[in-house]
Enzyme design. Structure first.
Site, PDB file in Angstrom:
ATOM      1  CG  HIS A   1      -4.225  -3.107  -2.988  1.00 33.01           C
ATOM      2  ND1 HIS A   1      -5.428  -3.074  -3.654  1.00 33.01           N
ATOM      3  CD2 HIS A   1      -4.515  -2.813  -1.688  1.00 33.01           C
ATOM      4  CE1 HIS A   1      -6.402  -2.765  -2.805  1.00 33.01           C
ATOM      5  NE2 HIS A   1      -5.868  -2.612  -1.605  1.00 33.01           N
TER       6      HIS A   1
ATOM      7  CG  ASN B   1      -2.004  -1.018   1.161  1.00 24.77           C
ATOM      8  OD1 ASN B   1      -2.925  -0.936   0.370  1.00 24.77           O
ATOM      9  ND2 ASN B   1      -1.886  -2.042   2.006  1.00 24.77           N
TER      10      ASN B   1
END
Length: 278
Positions: free
Chosen positions: A93, A65
């Site tokens: 992600h 992140n």
């Protein structure tokens, strides 16, 4: 009656892969999900002191992140590496930033979940030479509440069977939403790997422990980022979502920082939560 595994009972599957308790003396320092510039700066500022305090043989950071809008960029991965990371793990992600794709393919120390699709960029396992021997770092993602991935339990089995010769130390970063899935994998791998640390939910749990067969475990190692935030996101953006359901792009928070992590000494079977704030 045969189970879905084709075995008579669960213990057949577990003990097929069971190994004697691992005790190679590696000291592991893990820094939990780094969020945004605030988290990245906190790692660069605080990690050297932690390395000096704990003298780890292996330092792993979850950096999925770091980039604005989630994911990670090559220069941000390099900053984590320069700060002291031997391996940087990712999660759901991992592929958010397209500029990292080629870097993922070429970099041996930046890894995405091993149970992502086989055609995905990058790899899910990293090998590191430590002062105490060869270490293997495995990244896995959960199936509950996240993007579709292969079953992490069977993926772990395949990886462990493929490790020849067996490394001296094995660490699993399990990036998952459900606490039940994390605890289940911890017990499933107990005695077969040295440590299983959960990531993704960004709230450090108070269940650090040594499992019955010697594996170090915590359900979630926490987050490194803005202390006054909602999981690293600006509080007003998060509150607005719950009040109105209106779409409002999450924006990473700034301000005073916190650093969460875990230290694990596999020789003395000591596991310690780390929670620092500016």
């Amino acid at each position: 009656m045969k189970t879905l595994t084709g075995l008579d009972n669960f213990s057949d599957l577990v003990y097929n892969f069971h190994i004697k308790p691992r005790r190679c003396g590696v000291k592991l320092l893990f820094i939990a999900d780094v969020v945004g510039k605030t988290g990245l700066d906190a790692v660069c500022r605080m990690l050297p002191g932690l390395i000096g305090k704990y003298s780890p043989d292996l330092t792993v950071i979850n950096g999925e992140n770091v980039a604005r809008g989630n994911g990670i960029l090559p220069d941000e991965a390099e900053r984590l590496r320069y700060a002291g990371a031997d391996v940087v793990t990712l999660g759901n992600h991992a592929f958010r930033q397209t500029k990292v794709y080629d870097f993922l393919d070429d970099c041996p120390w930046l890894i995405r979940p091993a149970n992502d699709p086989p055609a995905a960029h990058g790899k899910g396992v990293a090998s590191v030479d430590t002062p105490k021997g060869k270490a293997c770092v495995i990244s896995l993602a959960g199936q509950i509440g996240l993007e579709p991935v292969d079953n992490p339990f069977y993926c772990a089995d395949r990886i462990l069977k493929s490790l020849d010769p067996a490394p001296d130390f094995i660490f699993v970063d399990f990036h998952a939403e459900a606490t039940s899935e994390k605890r289940a994998l911890g017990y499933y791998l107990d005695g077969r790997v040295d440590a299983v640390f959960g990531t993704h939910t960004h709230v450090q749990t108070a269940d650090e422990q040594i499992l019955p067969k010697g594996t170090g475990y915590i359900t979630d190692a926490g987050m490194t980022g803005a202390a006054d935030s909602v999981l690293g996101v600006r509080t007003d953006r998060s509150i607005n979502l719950f009040l109105t359901r209106e779409y409002s792009p999450f924006e990473q928070a700034e301000g005073r920082a916190m650093l969460n992590g875990v230290f694990f000494d596999s020789d003395d079977s000591v596991i310690t939560r780390i929670n620092l704030k500016d």
